[in-house]
Scaffold this active site. Structure first.
Site, PDB file in Angstrom:
ATOM      1  N   PRO A   4       0.856  -1.193   0.000  1.00 12.81           N
ATOM      2  CA  PRO A   4       0.000   0.000   0.000  1.00 12.81           C
ATOM      3  C   PRO A   4       0.892   1.245   0.000  1.00 12.81           C
ATOM      4  CG  PRO A   4       0.126  -0.932   2.202  1.00 12.81           C
ATOM      5  CD  PRO A   4       0.931  -1.832   1.316  1.00 12.81           C
TER       6      PRO A   4
ATOM      7  N   ASP B  90       6.203   2.577   1.473  1.00 13.85           N
ATOM      8  CA  ASP B  90       5.245   1.582   1.956  1.00 13.85           C
ATOM      9  C   ASP B  90       4.619   2.121   3.251  1.00 13.85           C
ATOM     10  OD1 ASP B  90       3.933  -0.613   3.039  1.00 13.85           O
ATOM     11  OD2 ASP B  90       5.455  -2.044   2.379  1.00 13.85           O
ATOM     12  N   HIS B  91       3.310   2.386   3.188  1.00 14.75           N
ATOM     13  CA  HIS B  91       2.643   2.999   4.343  1.00 14.75           C
ATOM     14  C   HIS B  91       2.508   2.037   5.519  1.00 14.75           C
ATOM     15  CE1 HIS B  91       0.770   6.456   5.991  1.00 14.75           C
ATOM     16  NE2 HIS B  91       0.329   6.952   4.850  1.00 14.75           N
ATOM     17  N   ARG B  92       2.848   0.767   5.327  1.00 15.03           N
ATOM     18  CA  ARG B  92       2.798  -0.178   6.431  1.00 15.03           C
ATOM     19  C   ARG B  92       3.956   0.014   7.408  1.00 15.03           C
ATOM     20  NH1 ARG B  92       2.634  -5.680   3.076  1.00 15.03           N
ATOM     21  NH2 ARG B  92       4.371  -4.533   2.120  1.00 15.03           N
TER      22      ARG B  92
ATOM     23  N   CYS C 100       5.766   3.007   7.908  1.00 15.63           N
ATOM     24  CA  CYS C 100       5.869   4.336   8.504  1.00 15.63           C
ATOM     25  C   CYS C 100       4.706   5.204   8.035  1.00 15.63           C
ATOM     26  CB  CYS C 100       7.193   5.005   8.156  1.00 15.63           C
ATOM     27  SG  CYS C 100       7.360   5.479   6.426  1.00 15.63           S
TER      28      CYS C 100
END
Length: 487
Positions: free
Chosen positions: A280, A457-459, A461
């Site tokens: 994501p 990758d928003h997972r 940070c």
């Protein structure tokens, strides 16, 4: 098969690769060869390399033709032992002989595939692709290579100095599940080709090893046959038949060509799909005044015309410093077999950079980049670019990055919605440097401006971390002297 005949199978390519395309034979039937002599050039999703022979003797048979894709563990070349009478290839009289020569398939090929690793340890043992054979001979016929493309124009004060491109290349991937319980690469490929999940198979081999027969049993359920393509052809108008090509049912146009996806292009396609499917990602960007950096480099160039790092090397130095300050972007997101999730951090930075080659886009990486100065980074970037363009980069050099720096400004574009180089978690892109109006001390001026784009990758940070890193690199570019003094 005669005991005087030695069959060398395509060795384990590493990095999760299970096949390679045979590019060129360097020997012919009847040639006398030595241990470690290159016998063939093969191209994988990582690089094009020469395969050395672990045996000495007379070439009896070549198992494959140029352009053919071979599976790991399949026979590559048959070599008669030195002093043995030449053996002409014959039609196998037994199933065992047929399997050993690669002419027919049977469950016994599992055993052959499992033993090739033992066979490759014969002779020198230096048959792992991509790592060379120290002390090996240089005999054998080789084809001429293309001249290397010039890498850097040192007189050009734009980011076109570095031969980098706008997309990431592929890194080694890992199949989740019971991969460790599968001995043969041929079994892995069979399962992949038939869409069989290895996690759903109970292995019948020793210690639960998944064998060929297990995969065959999983795919034995008959499926509804696909509609034959000839039916579509039958409906084609006479004009298509005159053109001599297939007619595309959706567009009504004749198909001019069908190009198999292989090598680097195939690997890039798989990696980009995996990245888009699993990560994501989010993107942040900022315009940066690079005037001071260009002026600093111009001043250094006056003092040392032939020993001044390129702009990309300075930016790479700022990136490594930024990653030490924001280590969350220098990680990897892993999913466990039990559904657990982990963020894996690294004690060091391997900085990848996208490089365009004749074979496609690859991402060589500068190992331990955080320990190098801008000048050392510049030298290593140039070296890796050269070996990547020549197809000589090793799997380690092409698959060990932890963060990618991408200079798409070389193609004259300002920004890009880049796809993260899986399994990394972030990529920094640099656009072209051009003259733009800019406010300096309250007054309008013409400055050298570029755009930085960070995909992350928003997972691992949130936007605050990503923006902090991006701002750090931007500030370093705008005030390079002060930044370098603090590094």
């Amino acid at each position: 098969m005669s005991s005087d005949m030695q069959v060398f199978r395509l060795p384990d390519l590493g990095e999760g690769l299970t096949e390679a395309e045979l590019v060129n034979w360097l020997v012919a039937v009847g040639d006398e060869i030595k241990v470690d002599q290159p016998i063939a050039e093969v191209e994988t999703a990582k690089s094009m390399v020469e395969v050395p022979s672990p045996y000495a003797g007379t070439v009896a048979e070549l198992h494959g033709e140029a352009g053919q894709t071979l599976d790991v563990g399949k026979p590559l070349i048959s070599i008669a032992r030195s002093g043995a009478a030449p053996v002409a290839p014959e039609t196998p009289s037994t199933e065992e002989d047929a399997v050993s020569t690669g002419i027919v398939a049977s469950p016994q090929v599992d055993a052959a595939a499992e033993t090739y690793r033992t066979e490759e340890k014969a002779g020198s043992g230096n048959v792992l692709i991509g790592y060379g054979t120290p002390g090996g001979v240089t005999g054998g016929r080789t084809r001429p290579r293309k001249a290397s493309v010039g890498v850097v124009d040192r007189e050009n004060e734009t980011l076109a100095e570095s031969p980098v491109a706008s997309e990431p290349a592929v890194a080694g991937t890992r199949i989740p599940g019971k991969l460790s319980a599968v001995i043969s690469p041929l079994v892995r490929k069979m399962a992949r080709d038939h869409g069989v999940s290895l996690e759903t198979i109970e292995g019948s081999g020793v210690s639960g090893l998944i064998m060929r027969r297990d995969v065959e049993a999983a795919i034995s359920t008959p499926e509804a046959p696909a509609a034959p393509r000839t039916a579509a052809k039958a409906k084609a108008p006479a004009s298509a038949a005159v053109a001599g090509g297939d007619l595309d049912s959706r567009t009504g146009l004749a198909v001019a060509a069908r190009t198999p996806l292989r090598g680097v292009r195939k690997a890039v396609a798989a990696n980009m799909t995996k990245s888009r499917t699993e990560i994501p990602e989010a993107t942040v960007w900022v315009d940066v005044d690079a005037t001071a950096l260009l002026e600093m480099r111009a001043e250094l160039k006056k003092r040392a015309p032939h020993d001044t790092p390129g702009l990309l090397a300075f930016i790479a130095r700022f990136v490594t410093a930024g990653l030490k300050k924001y280590p969350a972007l220098n990680t990897r997101f892993e999913l466990g077999e039990d559904g657990s999730q982990e963020i894996v951090g690294f004690d060091g930075i391997n900085l990848g950079f996208a490089a365009q080659t004749d074979r496609g886009l690859v991402v060589p990486s500068v190992r331990n980049a955080h320990q190098l100065s801008a000048r050392e980074l510049d030298a290593e970037i140039r070296r890796l670019t050269t070996v990547a363009r020549e197809g000589k980069a090793t799997p380690t050099e092409l698959g060990s990055g932890t963060f990618t720096l991408n200079n798409y400004g070389v193609f004259g574009v300002d920004g890009s919605a880049a796809i993260i180089n899986y399994p990394e978690v972030a990529m920094l892109g640099v656009g072209r440097i051009i003259d733009r109006p800019w406010v300096v001390n309250g007054e309008l001026a013409v400055r050298k401006v570029t755009e930085l784009t960070l995909a992350f990758d928003h997972r691992v940070c949130d936007g605050e971390t990503a923006a902090g890193f991006l701002r750090y690199v931007a500030d370093a570019i705008e005030n390079p002297g002060g930044a370098l003094a603090d590094m």
